[in-house]
Design a protein around this motif. Sequence first.
Motif, short mmCIF file in Angstrom:
data_model
loop_
_atom_site.label_atom_id
_atom_site.label_comp_id
_atom_site.label_asym_id
_atom_site.label_seq_id
_atom_site.Cartn_x
_atom_site.Cartn_y
_atom_site.Cartn_z
N VAL A 157 0.86 -1.18 0.00
CA VAL A 157 0.00 0.00 0.00
C VAL A 157 0.89 1.23 0.00
N ARG A 158 0.67 2.13 -0.97
CA ARG A 158 1.46 3.36 -1.07
C ARG A 158 0.70 4.51 -0.42
N GLU A 159 1.37 5.19 0.51
CA GLU A 159 0.81 6.39 1.14
C GLU A 159 1.64 7.57 0.66
N SER A 160 1.00 8.53 0.02
CA SER A 160 1.70 9.66 -0.60
C SER A 160 2.42 10.54 0.41
N GLY A 161 3.49 11.14 -0.05
CA GLY A 161 4.26 12.09 0.75
C GLY A 161 4.75 13.21 -0.14
N GLU A 162 5.45 14.17 0.45
CA GLU A 162 5.92 15.34 -0.29
C GLU A 162 7.37 15.22 -0.73
N ALA A 163 8.18 14.47 0.01
CA ALA A 163 9.60 14.38 -0.28
C ALA A 163 9.83 13.66 -1.60
N LYS A 164 10.86 14.09 -2.32
CA LYS A 164 11.14 13.51 -3.63
C LYS A 164 12.37 12.61 -3.63
N GLY A 165 13.32 12.86 -2.75
CA GLY A 165 14.60 12.16 -2.78
C GLY A 165 14.63 10.82 -2.08
N SER A 166 13.65 10.56 -1.23
CA SER A 166 13.65 9.29 -0.51
C SER A 166 12.21 8.91 -0.13
N PHE A 167 12.08 7.67 0.31
CA PHE A 167 10.78 7.15 0.75
C PHE A 167 11.02 6.19 1.89
N GLU A 168 9.95 5.81 2.57
CA GLU A 168 10.04 4.87 3.69
C GLU A 168 9.35 3.57 3.33
N VAL A 169 9.80 2.50 3.98
CA VAL A 169 9.17 1.19 3.85
C VAL A 169 8.89 0.69 5.26
N GLU A 170 7.67 0.23 5.47
CA GLU A 170 7.30 -0.35 6.76
C GLU A 170 6.81 -1.77 6.50
N LEU A 171 7.44 -2.74 7.15
CA LEU A 171 7.14 -4.16 6.93
C LEU A 171 6.43 -4.75 8.12
N GLU A 172 5.43 -5.60 7.82
CA GLU A 172 4.78 -6.36 8.88
C GLU A 172 4.36 -7.72 8.34
N VAL A 173 4.14 -8.66 9.23
CA VAL A 173 3.74 -10.01 8.86
C VAL A 173 2.25 -10.17 9.15
N LEU A 174 1.53 -10.76 8.19
CA LEU A 174 0.11 -11.01 8.36
C LEU A 174 -0.13 -12.46 8.80
N ALA A 175 -1.15 -12.68 9.62
CA ALA A 175 -1.49 -14.02 10.09
C ALA A 175 -2.29 -14.79 9.04
N THR A 176 -2.99 -14.08 8.15
CA THR A 176 -3.78 -14.72 7.10
C THR A 176 -3.37 -14.14 5.75
N PRO A 177 -3.54 -14.90 4.68
CA PRO A 177 -3.14 -14.39 3.37
C PRO A 177 -3.97 -13.17 2.96
N PRO A 178 -3.34 -12.15 2.43
CA PRO A 178 -4.08 -10.96 2.02
C PRO A 178 -5.05 -11.24 0.87
N SER A 179 -4.81 -12.30 0.08
CA SER A 179 -5.73 -12.62 -1.02
C SER A 179 -7.10 -13.04 -0.51
N ARG A 180 -7.17 -13.53 0.71
CA ARG A 180 -8.47 -13.90 1.28
C ARG A 180 -9.22 -12.69 1.81
N GLU A 181 -8.50 -11.62 2.03
CA GLU A 181 -9.11 -10.44 2.64
C GLU A 181 -9.54 -9.40 1.63
N THR A 182 -8.77 -9.24 0.56
CA THR A 182 -9.08 -8.18 -0.39
C THR A 182 -8.93 -8.64 -1.82
N CYS A 183 -9.65 -7.98 -2.67
CA CYS A 183 -9.48 -8.14 -4.11
C CYS A 183 -9.03 -6.80 -4.62
N THR A 184 -7.88 -6.74 -5.26
CA THR A 184 -7.35 -5.46 -5.72
C THR A 184 -7.61 -5.25 -7.20
N CYS A 185 -8.63 -5.94 -7.72
CA CYS A 185 -8.87 -5.86 -9.15
C CYS A 185 -9.82 -4.73 -9.52
#
Length: 195
Positions: A130-158
């Motif tokens: 999931v991309r959350e917009s920001g103002e900075a142009k030279g760098s970005f952040e990444v935040e990682l987490e582990v899910l207990a259930t597969p994301p395909s069962r929770e959402t359809c991104t189509c």
Amino acid sequence: MNIVSQTMETEEDLLTCLRVQLYHPQQSCKGLYELLPLGTKSRHSAEDPLRLGRDAQVCALALADARVSRKQLALHAYRTPRSPDTLFAIQNLSQRGRLSVNSTALGYLERAELPDKALVRFGEYEMLIVRESGEAKGSFEVELEVLATPPSRETCTCGPSMTPVMEAGSRRMDSVPGELREDPLETDETAMYRS
């Protein structure tokens, strides 16, 4: 007299953030994510591709899994003249395996633009990015987490709205168990005329 550029990135600029949620069916019994900075935000230069793979020397995000390619995928930050946002493309770096983004398969070295919410699959891994917009142009952040259930069962991104889906991603009648399927009743035409 020091002159400071008004366009120079400052610590106060809000960075674009990629929230990456990972799932693997055997994650609880293996140390697959022990090399990842889980639960913290890590900052990355927008000029360099962000690589994920098995090789911690080459990849900023490393998975401790022999079935993952040395370099599995790369996320490339870019901008367009029509948008102030930092956008991302994903590239498959694996010669052995396929990578899919919202059900679109990518072969070796193929790229696809990442939408604001994307389901990425390779091997038995699922990643919801999931991309959350920001103002900075030279760098970005990444935040990682582990899910207990597969994301395909929770959402359809189509589509524009997120709706629950079955694991296969579609609801075809041949995927519904027989006792839940309602087949049309067939009648004997001759029996209708006799009564």
